[in-house]
Design an enzyme around this catalytic site. Structure first.
Site, PDB file in Angstrom:
ATOM      1  N   HIS A   1      -3.332  -4.026 -10.550  1.00  9.91           N
ATOM      2  CA  HIS A   1      -4.101  -2.826 -10.873  1.00  9.91           C
ATOM      3  C   HIS A   1      -4.657  -2.929 -12.288  1.00  9.91           C
ATOM      4  O   HIS A   1      -3.968  -3.395 -13.197  1.00  9.91           O
ATOM      5  CB  HIS A   1      -3.234  -1.575 -10.776  1.00  9.91           C
ATOM      6  CG  HIS A   1      -2.840  -1.254  -9.377  1.00  9.91           C
ATOM      7  ND1 HIS A   1      -3.591  -0.453  -8.554  1.00  9.91           N
ATOM      8  CD2 HIS A   1      -1.765  -1.663  -8.647  1.00  9.91           C
ATOM      9  CE1 HIS A   1      -3.001  -0.368  -7.375  1.00  9.91           C
ATOM     10  NE2 HIS A   1      -1.897  -1.100  -7.412  1.00  9.91           N
TER      11      HIS A   1
ATOM     12  N   GLU B   1     -10.525   0.315  -4.480  1.00 13.43           N
ATOM     13  CA  GLU B   1      -9.447  -0.538  -3.984  1.00 13.43           C
ATOM     14  C   GLU B   1      -9.926  -1.945  -3.658  1.00 13.43           C
ATOM     15  O   GLU B   1     -10.992  -2.132  -3.057  1.00 13.43           O
ATOM     16  CB  GLU B   1      -8.812   0.073  -2.730  1.00 13.43           C
ATOM     17  CG  GLU B   1      -7.907   1.246  -3.009  1.00 13.43           C
ATOM     18  CD  GLU B   1      -6.964   1.524  -1.852  1.00 13.43           C
ATOM     19  OE1 GLU B   1      -6.288   0.585  -1.393  1.00 13.43           O
ATOM     20  OE2 GLU B   1      -6.910   2.685  -1.410  1.00 13.43           O
TER      21      GLU B   1
ATOM     22  N   CYS C   1       0.858  -1.186   0.000  1.00 13.35           N
ATOM     23  CA  CYS C   1       0.000   0.000   0.000  1.00 13.35           C
ATOM     24  C   CYS C   1       0.894   1.237   0.000  1.00 13.35           C
ATOM     25  O   CYS C   1       1.674   1.437   0.939  1.00 13.35           O
ATOM     26  CB  CYS C   1      -0.920   0.004   1.213  1.00 13.35           C
ATOM     27  SG  CYS C   1      -1.938   1.486   1.341  1.00 13.35           S
TER      28      CYS C   1
END
Length: 270
Positions: free
Chosen positions: A156, A205, A75
């Site tokens: 992602h 997220e 993160c």
């Protein structure tokens, strides 16, 4: 046992850091709950090494969980908060040090202006390592959108668009997160290019939902934008919670610079 904690935030992406206990999945779900707990996007604790331990030459490690209790590999906003936390507590005395994460060793540096610059490592574009069930990570379709994918230690899916990124993240983020294209689920970024040096990004997220910022998402968006020839090597990323500066040159590491601030400290009564 009563648990001392501090709450920190990086661009509104908020975290609980434990002072005298280990982070666990069950504890993360309870403490991160915004109605019945403290409220946060994630929870972590520092793992200190004694002088007999070596762990990929890292100075320190962390245990990190998303708000839903799932294990978090990495993160970007969290690592900035973690860096300032361990520095402020005297756990680490150096301004620049190494942190062992599940995504590998990450190197943050606490700057004189209070911001944190983080060497986020090399972006991964190999579909098998992201992982992504599509042969070309730079060009595939998901939920009717042309998309690209990269890993910054976590997966992602980035969609460049000129439409309302917030609205798209709210509507399509939950669907893309669990798409069969992503066997480990994915973070989802909708990115609008303002100029070659500035983009606006809204994020859904993995394991958290809509958040005010995502450091790894900003890094992935810029890295893919550079690879596609859409962006310059230094880009300001505008997120709902603030701005990050991302630097990426093809073939090199991604560097992220941004703020991190302590919100408050307290005690969790079990």
């Amino acid at each position: 046992m009563d648990i001392k904690f501090e709450k920190w935030q990086g661009l509104g992406n908020d975290f609980i850091i434990l002072e005298n206990a280990d982070a666990t999945s069950d504890l993360a779900k309870k403490m991160c709950n915004r109605n019945f707990g403290i409220g946060a996007d994630g929870l972590f604790s520092a793992v200190k090494f004694d002088r007999h331990q070596t762990h990929e030459n890292a100075d320190i490690a962390w245990k990190f969980y998303n708000s839903d209790g799932s294990v978090a590999q990495m993160c970007g906003n969290g690592i900035r908060c973690f860096a300032k936390y361990v520095k402020s507590k005297g756990i680490i005395l150096k301004d620049k040090f190494s942190v062992q994460t599940l995504a590998g060793v990450v190197i943050p540096e606490v700057l004189e202006n209070g911001k944190v610059r983080v060497d986020m490592g090399l972006p991964i574009f190999d579909s098998t390592k992201i992982p992504l069930n599509a042969p070309d990570s730079f060009n595939f379709e998901v939920e009717g959108f042309k998309a690209a994918s990269a890993s910054m230690g976590n997966p992602h899916c980035v969609i460049f668009t000129d439409k309302d990124t917030k609205k798209l993240a709210l509507e399509y983020g939950p669907k893309i997160e669990v798409s069969p294209l992503f066997p480990e689920k994915t973070n989802v970024e909708f990115a609008q290019i303002i100029s070659r040096k500035k983009i606006k990004v809204d994020v859904f997220e993995r394991g958290c939902g809509i958040t005010l910022a995502c450091g790894t998402g900003a890094c992935a968006s810029v890295a893919l934008g550079v690879k596609k020839g859409l962006l310059d090597e230094e880009v300001d990323v505008i997120l709902p919670g603030g701005e990050l500066k991302i630097q990426y040159t093809e073939g090199s590491h991604v560097f992220m610079t941004g703020d991190a601030k302590k919100v408050f400290s307290g005690v969790w009564y079990q």
